[in-house]
Design a protein around this motif. Structure first.
Motif, PDB file in Angstrom:
ATOM      1  N   ALA A 135      -9.105 -18.708  -3.179  1.00 31.29           N
ATOM      2  CA  ALA A 135      -9.130 -18.267  -1.781  1.00 31.29           C
ATOM      3  C   ALA A 135      -8.281 -17.013  -1.588  1.00 31.29           C
ATOM      4  N   GLU A 136      -7.340 -16.792  -2.492  1.00 34.68           N
ATOM      5  CA  GLU A 136      -6.491 -15.583  -2.423  1.00 34.68           C
ATOM      6  C   GLU A 136      -7.042 -14.455  -3.290  1.00 34.68           C
ATOM      7  N   GLY A 137      -8.229 -14.660  -3.851  1.00 34.19           N
ATOM      8  CA  GLY A 137      -8.845 -13.590  -4.640  1.00 34.19           C
ATOM      9  C   GLY A 137      -8.450 -13.578  -6.104  1.00 34.19           C
ATOM     10  N   ALA A 186     -17.148 -12.853  -5.788  1.00 39.12           N
ATOM     11  CA  ALA A 186     -16.058 -13.532  -5.082  1.00 39.12           C
ATOM     12  C   ALA A 186     -15.081 -12.528  -4.469  1.00 39.12           C
ATOM     13  N   GLU A 187     -15.319 -11.239  -4.712  1.00 41.78           N
ATOM     14  CA  GLU A 187     -14.399 -10.203  -4.244  1.00 41.78           C
ATOM     15  C   GLU A 187     -12.979 -10.453  -4.707  1.00 41.78           C
ATOM     16  N   ALA A 188     -12.876 -10.754  -5.997  1.00 39.11           N
ATOM     17  CA  ALA A 188     -11.561 -11.009  -6.585  1.00 39.11           C
ATOM     18  C   ALA A 188     -10.683  -9.775  -6.499  1.00 39.11           C
ATOM     19  N   ARG A 189      -9.397 -10.030  -6.327  1.00 43.26           N
ATOM     20  CA  ARG A 189      -8.418  -8.940  -6.374  1.00 43.26           C
ATOM     21  C   ARG A 189      -7.702  -8.947  -7.722  1.00 43.26           C
ATOM     22  N   ILE A 190      -7.674 -10.145  -8.307  1.00 37.40           N
ATOM     23  CA  ILE A 190      -7.002 -10.307  -9.595  1.00 37.40           C
ATOM     24  C   ILE A 190      -7.949 -11.090 -10.506  1.00 37.40           C
ATOM     25  N   VAL A 191      -8.228 -10.527 -11.676  1.00 40.79           N
ATOM     26  CA  VAL A 191      -9.089 -11.231 -12.631  1.00 40.79           C
ATOM     27  C   VAL A 191      -8.263 -11.526 -13.880  1.00 40.79           C
ATOM     28  N   LEU A 192      -8.209 -12.801 -14.229  1.00 41.46           N
ATOM     29  CA  LEU A 192      -7.462 -13.238 -15.404  1.00 41.46           C
ATOM     30  C   LEU A 192      -8.476 -13.549 -16.491  1.00 41.46           C
ATOM     31  N   MET A 193      -8.318 -12.948 -17.665  1.00 40.80           N
ATOM     32  CA  MET A 193      -9.293 -13.164 -18.729  1.00 40.80           C
ATOM     33  C   MET A 193      -8.596 -13.744 -19.941  1.00 40.80           C
ATOM     34  N   VAL A 243     -17.633  -5.412 -23.151  1.00 44.53           N
ATOM     35  CA  VAL A 243     -16.669  -6.156 -22.322  1.00 44.53           C
ATOM     36  C   VAL A 243     -15.502  -5.251 -21.936  1.00 44.53           C
ATOM     37  N   LEU A 244     -15.054  -4.418 -22.870  1.00 48.94           N
ATOM     38  CA  LEU A 244     -13.962  -3.496 -22.538  1.00 48.94           C
ATOM     39  C   LEU A 244     -14.402  -2.525 -21.444  1.00 48.94           C
ATOM     40  N   ASP A 245     -15.665  -2.117 -21.496  1.00 56.66           N
ATOM     41  CA  ASP A 245     -16.198  -1.267 -20.424  1.00 56.66           C
ATOM     42  C   ASP A 245     -16.190  -2.003 -19.085  1.00 56.66           C
ATOM     43  N   LEU A 246     -16.567  -3.261 -19.106  1.00 56.60           N
ATOM     44  CA  LEU A 246     -16.551  -4.048 -17.864  1.00 56.60           C
ATOM     45  C   LEU A 246     -15.138  -4.114 -17.296  1.00 56.60           C
ATOM     46  N   ILE A 247     -14.170  -4.280 -18.182  1.00 56.54           N
ATOM     47  CA  ILE A 247     -12.769  -4.346 -17.729  1.00 56.54           C
ATOM     48  C   ILE A 247     -12.368  -3.018 -17.079  1.00 56.54           C
ATOM     49  N   ARG A 248     -12.793  -1.918 -17.680  1.00 51.20           N
ATOM     50  CA  ARG A 248     -12.483  -0.599 -17.084  1.00 51.20           C
ATOM     51  C   ARG A 248     -13.104  -0.459 -15.692  1.00 51.20           C
ATOM     52  N   ARG A 249     -14.310  -1.005 -15.534  1.00 53.45           N
ATOM     53  CA  ARG A 249     -14.964  -0.892 -14.220  1.00 53.45           C
ATOM     54  C   ARG A 249     -14.186  -1.699 -13.178  1.00 53.45           C
ATOM     55  N   LEU A 250     -13.707  -2.871 -13.570  1.00 49.77           N
ATOM     56  CA  LEU A 250     -12.912  -3.667 -12.626  1.00 49.77           C
ATOM     57  C   LEU A 250     -11.670  -2.871 -12.228  1.00 49.77           C
ATOM     58  N   ARG A 251     -11.013  -2.326 -13.227  1.00 47.56           N
ATOM     59  CA  ARG A 251      -9.801  -1.539 -12.978  1.00 47.56           C
ATOM     60  C   ARG A 251     -10.093  -0.381 -12.017  1.00 47.56           C
ATOM     61  N   ASP A 252     -11.203   0.322 -12.261  1.00 53.36           N
ATOM     62  CA  ASP A 252     -11.539   1.486 -11.427  1.00 53.36           C
ATOM     63  C   ASP A 252     -11.827   1.083  -9.987  1.00 53.36           C
ATOM     64  N   GLN A 253     -12.172  -0.192  -9.786  1.00 51.63           N
ATOM     65  CA  GLN A 253     -12.396  -0.650  -8.420  1.00 51.63           C
ATOM     66  C   GLN A 253     -11.117  -1.210  -7.799  1.00 51.63           C
ATOM     67  N   GLY A 254     -10.004  -0.992  -8.476  1.00 47.30           N
ATOM     68  CA  GLY A 254      -8.713  -1.382  -7.909  1.00 47.30           C
ATOM     69  C   GLY A 254      -8.345  -2.832  -8.132  1.00 47.30           C
ATOM     70  N   ILE A 255      -9.074  -3.488  -9.045  1.00 47.33           N
ATOM     71  CA  ILE A 255      -8.773  -4.889  -9.338  1.00 47.33           C
ATOM     72  C   ILE A 255      -7.676  -4.939 -10.397  1.00 47.33           C
ATOM     73  N   ALA A 256      -6.788  -5.916 -10.267  1.00 48.53           N
ATOM     74  CA  ALA A 256      -5.758  -6.120 -11.278  1.00 48.53           C
ATOM     75  C   ALA A 256      -6.320  -7.060 -12.338  1.00 48.53           C
ATOM     76  N   VAL A 257      -6.157  -6.682 -13.598  1.00 49.64           N
ATOM     77  CA  VAL A 257      -6.702  -7.515 -14.680  1.00 49.64           C
ATOM     78  C   VAL A 257      -5.561  -7.931 -15.602  1.00 49.64           C
ATOM     79  N   VAL A 258      -5.522  -9.219 -15.928  1.00 47.63           N
ATOM     80  CA  VAL A 258      -4.617  -9.702 -16.973  1.00 47.63           C
ATOM     81  C   VAL A 258      -5.505 -10.163 -18.120  1.00 47.63           C
ATOM     82  N   LEU A 259      -5.335  -9.520 -19.265  1.00 45.10           N
ATOM     83  CA  LEU A 259      -6.201  -9.757 -20.418  1.00 45.10           C
ATOM     84  C   LEU A 259      -5.404 -10.425 -21.533  1.00 45.10           C
TER      85      LEU A 259
END
Ligand SMILES: Nc1ncnc2c1ncn2[C@@H]1O[C@H](COP(=O)(O)OP(=O)(O)OP(=O)(O)O)[C@@H](O)[C@H]1O
Ligand SMILES: [Mg+2]
Length: 246
Positions: A77-79, A160-167, A182-198
């Motif tokens: 619920a918090e993204g 889900a309009e996640a703000r943080i994606v944990l992988m 998959v690394l490209d997908l991670i870059r796209r998330l980053r470019d959309q301002g999402i925080a990623v923990v890999l």
């Protein structure tokens, strides 16, 4: 201000101290690599952030506000969304059905609620396009490669309009070409301002796609530094304990 901030997170399982006073902050649009040997506490940390485990001690803050997650839906619920290695997708369903699982679109036909497949296929096609993935909405997941499955799981987090994606180990069991996808997908998330923990055991992946690398050893955070200020050799030393802290 950090989007996600952990302060003094500890997690005990009986006598096992899986996490000991871990601090971590992650900003929007940042990709943080979480590395460490088997049993170091990486998955436990991700599960605490995702609301699967309650921390024994410590605090989770989002945009500066303390949060208490009792179950995964609280974190969602918090993204906060998680992509697990085993992905937990339904093999016998299409890509679109998996992306919308539990959040299906419906429309009213003569007073009856029906699943709105055209709308779901269209939305999923958009998501795959945005992610520059060649995965097709109508394809069955059981016929997909590991990389395409990752694209489905990641499209779910976009929906889900996640703000943080944990992988957790997204590239552990897939081919070299799919790893690049998959690394490209991670870059796209980053470019959309999402925080990623890999979480990854793969040094090249972390050095290719992460801004920062965090190393855990036996429940302790032993390093947290920009990727440009470290090297695979140093990180390996930190993981094994040959280098104590950095
Ligand atoms: N549900 C649980 N109950 C008891 N102990 C657990 C549980 N989950 C994890 N642990 C323990 O906590 C420690 C950290 O485990 P964790 O799974 O977080 O490691 P990890 O860094 O993800 O390792 P790996 O690289 O092997 O996935 C280990 O000693 C593990 O046995
Ligand atoms: Mg793990």
């Amino acid at each position: 201000m950090a989007l996600l901030e952990l302060r003094g997170i500890a997690k005990h399982f009986g006598a096992i101290e899986a996490l000991k006073g871990v601090d971590l902050s992650v900003a929007a649009g940042e990709v943080v690599g979480l590395m460490g040997d088997n049993g170091a506490g990486k998955s436990t940390l991700v599960r605490v952030i995702a609301g699967n485990f309650r921390p024994s001690e410590g605090e989770i803050r989002l945009n500066g506000e303390a949060k208490h997650f009792h179950k995964p839906v609280d974190a969602r619920a918090e993204g906060i969304e998680v992509v697990y290695q085993d992905l937990a997708l339904c093999d016998n369903l299409t890509a679109a059905a998996n992306v919308f699982l539990g959040r299906e679109l419906k429309r009213s036909v003569g007073g009856l609620k029906m699943l709105d497949y055209p709308a779901m296929y269209a939305r999923v096609a958009e998501l795959f396009k945005e992610l520059k993935s060649e995965t097709r909405p109508r394809d069955l997941v059981k016929q997909m490669s590991g990389g395409q499955r990752q694209a489905v799981a990641i499209a779910r987090t976009r929906l889900a309009e996640a703000r943080i994606v944990l992988m957790d180990e997204p590239t552990a069991a897939i081919s070299v070409r799919q790893v690049a996808e998959v690394l490209d997908l991670i870059r796209r998330l980053r470019d959309q301002g999402i925080a990623v923990v890999l979480i990854s055991h793969r040094m090249p992946d972390v050095f290719e796609v992460c801004n920062r690398v965090v190393v855990m050893r036996r429940g302790l955070k032993v390093a947290d530094k920009p990727v440009r200020d470290t090297s695979p050799e140093e990180v390996t030393g930190l993981i094994t304990g040959a280098i104590h802290v950095a």
